[in-house]
Design a protein around this motif. Structure first.
Motif, PDB file in Angstrom:
ATOM      1  N   ILE A 115      30.946 -40.359 -27.443  1.00  0.00           N
ATOM      2  CA  ILE A 115      30.316 -40.348 -26.014  1.00  0.00           C
ATOM      3  C   ILE A 115      29.434 -40.961 -25.923  1.00  0.00           C
ATOM      4  O   ILE A 115      28.178 -40.721 -26.722  1.00  0.00           O
ATOM      5  N   ASP A 116      29.039 -42.188 -25.173  1.00  0.00           N
ATOM      6  CA  ASP A 116      27.624 -42.851 -25.303  1.00  0.00           C
ATOM      7  C   ASP A 116      26.566 -42.249 -24.047  1.00  0.00           C
ATOM      8  O   ASP A 116      26.866 -41.484 -23.526  1.00  0.00           O
ATOM      9  N   PRO A 117      25.469 -42.701 -24.510  1.00  0.00           N
ATOM     10  CA  PRO A 117      24.273 -41.957 -23.487  1.00  0.00           C
ATOM     11  C   PRO A 117      24.380 -42.170 -22.296  1.00  0.00           C
ATOM     12  O   PRO A 117      25.045 -43.331 -21.637  1.00  0.00           O
ATOM     13  N   MET A 118      24.177 -41.106 -21.398  1.00  0.00           N
ATOM     14  CA  MET A 118      24.322 -41.136 -19.996  1.00  0.00           C
ATOM     15  C   MET A 118      25.630 -41.121 -19.573  1.00  0.00           C
ATOM     16  O   MET A 118      25.847 -41.977 -18.681  1.00  0.00           O
ATOM     17  N   GLN A 119      26.604 -40.979 -20.364  1.00  0.00           N
ATOM     18  CA  GLN A 119      28.012 -40.792 -20.072  1.00  0.00           C
ATOM     19  C   GLN A 119      28.766 -39.604 -19.767  1.00  0.00           C
ATOM     20  O   GLN A 119      28.344 -38.614 -20.594  1.00  0.00           O
ATOM     21  N   PRO A 161      40.082 -42.142 -14.317  1.00  0.00           N
ATOM     22  CA  PRO A 161      39.255 -40.654 -13.910  1.00  0.00           C
ATOM     23  C   PRO A 161      38.983 -39.849 -15.002  1.00  0.00           C
ATOM     24  O   PRO A 161      39.885 -39.680 -16.005  1.00  0.00           O
ATOM     25  N   GLY A 162      37.478 -39.497 -14.878  1.00  0.00           N
ATOM     26  CA  GLY A 162      37.169 -38.611 -15.815  1.00  0.00           C
ATOM     27  C   GLY A 162      36.689 -39.099 -17.063  1.00  0.00           C
ATOM     28  O   GLY A 162      35.926 -39.057 -18.011  1.00  0.00           O
ATOM     29  N   MET A 163      36.237 -40.653 -17.090  1.00  0.00           N
ATOM     30  CA  MET A 163      35.500 -41.525 -17.975  1.00  0.00           C
ATOM     31  C   MET A 163      34.671 -42.462 -17.219  1.00  0.00           C
ATOM     32  O   MET A 163      34.964 -42.969 -16.359  1.00  0.00           O
ATOM     33  N   MET A 186      31.183 -36.880 -11.103  1.00  0.00           N
ATOM     34  CA  MET A 186      30.472 -37.763 -10.882  1.00  0.00           C
ATOM     35  C   MET A 186      31.271 -39.100 -11.871  1.00  0.00           C
ATOM     36  O   MET A 186      31.179 -40.209 -11.293  1.00  0.00           O
ATOM     37  N   GLY A 187      31.850 -38.702 -12.956  1.00  0.00           N
ATOM     38  CA  GLY A 187      32.026 -39.554 -14.016  1.00  0.00           C
ATOM     39  C   GLY A 187      31.017 -40.782 -14.207  1.00  0.00           C
ATOM     40  O   GLY A 187      31.146 -41.709 -14.498  1.00  0.00           O
ATOM     41  N   LEU A 238      32.303 -33.499 -20.563  1.00  0.00           N
ATOM     42  CA  LEU A 238      31.123 -33.550 -21.491  1.00  0.00           C
ATOM     43  C   LEU A 238      30.317 -34.754 -20.910  1.00  0.00           C
ATOM     44  O   LEU A 238      30.401 -35.735 -20.671  1.00  0.00           O
ATOM     45  N   GLN A 239      28.925 -34.241 -20.992  1.00  0.00           N
ATOM     46  CA  GLN A 239      28.041 -34.915 -20.258  1.00  0.00           C
ATOM     47  C   GLN A 239      26.879 -35.372 -21.476  1.00  0.00           C
ATOM     48  O   GLN A 239      26.108 -34.233 -21.662  1.00  0.00           O
ATOM     49  N   ASN A 240      26.747 -36.295 -21.853  1.00  0.00           N
ATOM     50  CA  ASN A 240      25.570 -36.818 -22.617  1.00  0.00           C
ATOM     51  C   ASN A 240      24.359 -37.066 -21.922  1.00  0.00           C
ATOM     52  O   ASN A 240      24.107 -38.233 -21.369  1.00  0.00           O
ATOM     53  N   MET A 241      23.453 -36.260 -22.011  1.00  0.00           N
ATOM     54  CA  MET A 241      22.074 -36.461 -21.464  1.00  0.00           C
ATOM     55  C   MET A 241      21.144 -36.969 -22.483  1.00  0.00           C
ATOM     56  O   MET A 241      19.930 -36.837 -22.364  1.00  0.00           O
TER      57      MET A 241
END
Length: 532
Positions: free
Chosen positions: A493-497, A254-256, A244-245, A460-463
């Protein structure tokens, strides 16, 4: 802007105490025995007839020139000690390297061996981690993973060839010791310098509470006791779908991706979970700031290191623009801006054209607060004192440089095709200040196993609603799926990123992968990657 309190953003806890810190120590250099074959670019050969050499002051006030054996081994001796230091008008007892803050700046040339003999004179075990350097696993300094911690009253020798040039740092990896004074700059000079500049200065950023607002252990107990469920989304949060990115229509390559509401991809400022009573540059507080010199017409190199435990900084040199040229020690396509965002564990090298004589503040504003660290640029021939910095400089509202904007100067010739692709979900909170990777809190977490030589992609998914600077030991990774993605060892990595990192598992051993927010790491956000 400054006081003697430590604030927790739950607003439940406030601590008061007195403050103080700063001191100067001496780093003893020792001559190395011949164990390596001569290197092509050897340092000055000195016959080993004496155990020490005279220190030489460097740009950050603590650089020492090591002696070198005929085999180009740069050898130092470092003592971890309890010291009484001053910060401005305050005094504290804390842990240091060689009685100074930061610890002595160590310098070595690319391709040389670095030998550091550590004498532990603390009342508790310790280690040293060589942040960003791809060392052999046994030299990585992670207690109970790569080595037993160095017991009080004992000695340990770290020795390894330094394969890469750039700006790095060294620090303890035991408990909350980093939030005392156990850190210092590690500068690896290239075999052949490709940057052109006239002088350089190393600036080490830090946040400070030890002896002012209790101890780091007090802070952790209060964070856990307060419960910070508002900062995390819990174990039951659904991860983002890989690919999803983060959110549709956002991202720089791509990927960010960036979180919703970031105008132009510029990260929002969020209140941190710890607001410190004091912020430092090179161990100096705002009431007695570190000062460095410049000369009109010169090109100045600033090596910026964020050694803080829990603070993201926004850095600006008032009256000047910044030209970003290296990130985490690796060259990038130059990028110009007014201010720079630097997360914990990250390093940024900038060039500054000195074309505006005077006395200028360099501010490192603690993100999400009304507090700053301060250093002073004084042009040669300029007199007078600096006015107190009471408001945010306009440069902080200008063009912001940050990690997801940069592109490598050495792009890959072909796209990266992973052998192993894994979603890695960062979560936490849950009302008890627990932070996890894939729902597991270290040390009660399974290792992530990869095969030697595999090409690995982490999504890396920051939830959570907190930023996390993720650091991989023993390896560099490329950020994003573009061949031009920057080579890094730490990425914020910022929130929800979602941020993709690609890396080759070419260094065997057990490697830590963790959030470089010390209190997140200490409460679970760490895993061990087994490369075998």
């Amino acid at each position: 802007m400054r006081n003697s309190q430590l604030f927790f953003t739950s607003r439940r806890f406030t601590r008061r105490a007195t403050l103080s810190l700063f001191g100067v120590g001496v780093l003893t250099t020792v001559l190395a025995a011949c164990r390596q074959s001569p290197a092509t670019n050897t340092a000055q050969t000195i016959t080993p007839t004496t155990p020490s050499a005279q220190p030489t002051a460097g740009p950050s006030g603590g650089t020492l020139t090591p002696t070198a054996s005929p085999t180009a081994v740069r050898a130092y001796r470092v003592e971890t000690v309890v010291s009484e230091l001053e910060l401005g008008s305050h005094r504290v007892r804390t842990f240091t390297y060689n009685g100074q803050l930061p610890g002595p700046e160590l310098r070595v040339r690319e391709g040389e061996a670095l030998r550091v003999v550590v004498d532990n004179r603390l009342p508790e075990p310790t280690t040293i981690h060589w942040h960003g350097i791809p060392v052999p696993n046994a030299m990585d300094g992670v207690p109970d993973v790569t080595q037993p911690a160095i017991a009080p009253g004992t000695q340990f020798t770290y020795e390894f060839v330094v394969p890469v040039a750039g700006t790095y740092f060294y620090h303890t990896h035991v408990g909350l010791q980093l939030d005392r004074g156990l850190y210092g700059a590690l500068i690896v000079e290239p075999r052949q310098e490709t940057l052109s500049y006239d002088r350089e200065v190393t600036l080490v950023l830090d946040d400070w509470l030890d002896g002012i607002a209790g101890t780091p252990e007090d802070a952790l107990r209060q964070l856990v006791g307060a419960g910070h469920g508002d900062h995390g989304m819990g174990q039951n949060t659904m991860p983002m779908t890989p690919g999803m990115g983060t959110m549709p229509g956002m991202g720089t390559m791509p990927g960010m991706g960036t979180m919703p509401g970031m105008a132009g991809g510029s990260p929002q400022e969020l209140t941190p979970d710890l607001v410190y009573p004091l912020y430092l540059i090179n161990g100096r507080s705002v009431d007695a700031p570190f000062e460095f010199a410049g000369k009109r017409g010169e090109l100045l190199r600033l090596r910026l290191i964020n050694a803080a435990s829990a603070t993201i900084f926004r850095v600006a040199l008032v009256g000047h623009r910044l030209r970003l040229v290296q990130v985490d020690g690796q060259p990038i396509e130059p990028l110009e801006g007014d201010a720079l965002r630097i997360g914990m564990g990250e390093r940024y090298d900038v060039l500054v054209q000195l074309d505006n004589p005077g006395v200028w503040p360099l501010v490192a504003w603690a993100e999400g607060t009304d507090a700053t660290a301060l250093a002073v640029l004084r042009y040669e021939g300029s007199s007078g004192s600096l006015s107190p910095v009471t408001t945010r400089p306009s440069e902080l509202a200008g063009e912001l440089l940050h990690g997801l904007r940069v592109r490598s100067a050495n792009a890959e010739s072909a796209p990266f095709t992973p052998d192993l692709e894994l979603p890695v979900v960062l979560s936490g909170g849950m009302g008890q200040y627990v932070w996890t990777i894939d729902g597991q809190a270290y040390p009660n977490a399974e290792p992530i196993r990869v095969k030697l030589g595999q090409r690995v992609r982490f999504r890396l998914q920051n939830m959570t609603t907190m930023p996390h600077p993720m650091h991989l030991h023993g390896h560099f990774f490329r950020v994003g799926q573009s061949p031009q993605g920057a080579l890094r060892d730490t990425v914020l990595i910022d929130p929800m990123q979602e941020v993709t990192i690609d890396w080759v598992a070419d260094n065997p051993g057990h490697w830590a992968f963790h959030c470089h927010h010390l209190y997140h790491q200490e409460t679970g956000m760490m895993r061990i990657i087994e490369v075998s």
